[in-house]
Design a protein around this motif. Sequence first.
Motif, mmCIF file in Angstrom:
data_model
loop_
_atom_site.group_PDB
_atom_site.id
_atom_site.type_symbol
_atom_site.label_atom_id
_atom_site.label_comp_id
_atom_site.label_asym_id
_atom_site.label_seq_id
_atom_site.Cartn_x
_atom_site.Cartn_y
_atom_site.Cartn_z
ATOM 1 N N GLU A 108 0.809 -1.216 0.000
ATOM 2 C CA GLU A 108 0.000 0.000 0.000
ATOM 3 C C GLU A 108 0.849 1.277 0.000
ATOM 4 O OE1 GLU A 108 -3.772 -2.049 2.333
ATOM 5 O OE2 GLU A 108 -2.238 -1.012 3.498
ATOM 6 N N THR A 109 2.129 1.103 -0.308
ATOM 7 C CA THR A 109 3.056 2.236 -0.325
ATOM 8 C C THR A 109 3.683 2.353 -1.700
ATOM 9 O OG1 THR A 109 3.548 1.973 2.024
ATOM 10 C CG2 THR A 109 5.141 3.216 0.718
ATOM 11 N N ILE A 110 3.725 3.585 -2.222
ATOM 12 C CA ILE A 110 4.354 3.812 -3.526
ATOM 13 C C ILE A 110 4.929 5.226 -3.580
ATOM 14 C CG2 ILE A 110 2.211 4.600 -4.612
ATOM 15 C CD1 ILE A 110 3.224 3.111 -7.177
ATOM 16 N N LEU A 111 6.100 5.330 -4.203
ATOM 17 C CA LEU A 111 6.742 6.613 -4.466
ATOM 18 C C LEU A 111 6.489 6.982 -5.919
ATOM 19 C CD1 LEU A 111 8.761 8.928 -3.688
ATOM 20 C CD2 LEU A 111 10.586 7.398 -4.504
ATOM 21 N N LYS A 112 5.832 8.129 -6.144
ATOM 22 C CA LYS A 112 5.517 8.558 -7.512
ATOM 23 C C LYS A 112 6.181 9.871 -7.896
ATOM 24 C CE LYS A 112 1.097 6.200 -8.193
ATOM 25 N NZ LYS A 112 -0.321 6.369 -8.588
ATOM 26 N N ARG A 113 6.630 10.648 -6.904
ATOM 27 C CA ARG A 113 7.212 11.946 -7.218
ATOM 28 C C ARG A 113 8.251 12.316 -6.185
ATOM 29 N NH1 ARG A 113 5.566 15.715 -3.642
ATOM 30 N NH2 ARG A 113 3.624 15.392 -2.488
ATOM 31 N N LYS A 114 9.073 13.310 -6.523
ATOM 32 C CA LYS A 114 10.056 13.823 -5.577
ATOM 33 C C LYS A 114 9.409 14.839 -4.653
ATOM 34 C CE LYS A 114 13.511 14.952 -8.435
ATOM 35 N NZ LYS A 114 14.917 15.204 -8.868
ATOM 36 N N MET A 115 10.173 15.253 -3.659
ATOM 37 C CA MET A 115 9.647 16.181 -2.667
ATOM 38 C C MET A 115 9.402 17.559 -3.293
ATOM 39 S SD MET A 115 9.525 14.123 -0.114
ATOM 40 C CE MET A 115 9.367 12.793 -1.324
ATOM 41 N N LEU A 116 8.292 18.155 -2.910
ATOM 42 C CA LEU A 116 7.899 19.500 -3.335
ATOM 43 C C LEU A 116 7.691 19.630 -4.848
ATOM 44 C CD1 LEU A 116 9.901 21.925 -1.004
ATOM 45 C CD2 LEU A 116 7.688 20.842 -0.643
ATOM 46 N N ASP A 117 7.435 18.530 -5.503
ATOM 47 C CA ASP A 117 7.106 18.570 -6.924
ATOM 48 C C ASP A 117 5.597 18.770 -7.038
ATOM 49 O OD1 ASP A 117 6.727 18.299 -9.616
ATOM 50 O OD2 ASP A 117 7.952 16.476 -9.823
ATOM 51 N N TRP A 118 5.167 20.022 -6.869
ATOM 52 C CA TRP A 118 3.736 20.315 -6.862
ATOM 53 C C TRP A 118 3.125 20.117 -8.245
ATOM 54 C CZ3 TRP A 118 2.836 19.780 -2.160
ATOM 55 C CH2 TRP A 118 3.606 20.376 -1.147
ATOM 56 N N GLY A 119 3.917 20.303 -9.280
ATOM 57 C CA GLY A 119 3.402 20.066 -10.628
ATOM 58 C C GLY A 119 2.988 18.621 -10.804
ATOM 59 N N ALA A 120 3.821 17.704 -10.310
ATOM 60 C CA ALA A 120 3.487 16.281 -10.401
ATOM 61 C C ALA A 120 2.257 15.968 -9.554
ATOM 62 C CB ALA A 120 4.676 15.434 -9.937
ATOM 63 N N ARG A 121 2.170 16.619 -8.387
ATOM 64 C CA ARG A 121 1.007 16.377 -7.513
ATOM 65 C C ARG A 121 -0.280 16.836 -8.188
ATOM 66 N NH1 ARG A 121 -1.049 18.399 -1.681
ATOM 67 N NH2 ARG A 121 -1.561 16.352 -0.828
#
Length: 233
Positions: A108-121
């Motif tokens: 249930e854990t996944i890394l999809k983006r780097k920190m503070l990448d608001w565009g990706a969010r």
Amino acid sequence: PEEEICCSYNEHQLYPAASLIKLAILLDYYSSVEQGFLDPLQKIAIDPDQIVGGTGILQALSPGCQMTLQDLATLMIIVSDNSATNILIDRLTIPKINKTIKSFDLSETILKRKMLDWGAREKGLENMTSAADMANLLAIFLTSERLSEGSKAGIFEILSKQCFQHKLPAQTPVHALWAHKSGQLPDVEHDAGILKVDEKRLIVVVLTAAPETTNEGVRLIGDIGRIAYLATQ
């Protein structure tokens, strides 16, 4: 401990991971060191282009300063340094981190983006986790046979040096040792850790989403930390 206490509520509900995802990155980092893929003493010159805002100290240091990979892993946890985290993500790579997460059955854990990448969010790329996965990850840090005793001791030491003490530890006495990692976004407040009192150890994970106020979420986590401490008495 001889007696096991287990209590859970909505433990499989998925939440934006915020900085709790750094625990999963720490797992892949130590696994990579043990497998000989990384030299923890290798020094990295910090490129100004790698610096992001938010929590951390790298943004306040001189451009071009050098850090070992172990320094970066430590900063990622104890001051939740976002720049250090992103540098490690670049070195480890997102696919490899997720492969390690999956290999430890943290489904249930996944890394999809780097920190503070608001565009990706904004595009829907969000790092996710659950309380169950975070509890299992902390148990891995304590007991997994896939990590050496040295690595497990090193991980616990880093977690126990956490600088942000305003959540789980806030309402517990100073002799209660918390080895933990907190996380927050505008709409979430989290903390996950191992409470050690004498020879007793208790894993405590609290994830909250959209609290009415930040203070309410923080206060709730502190209340649960206090209850967990009382359970060890």
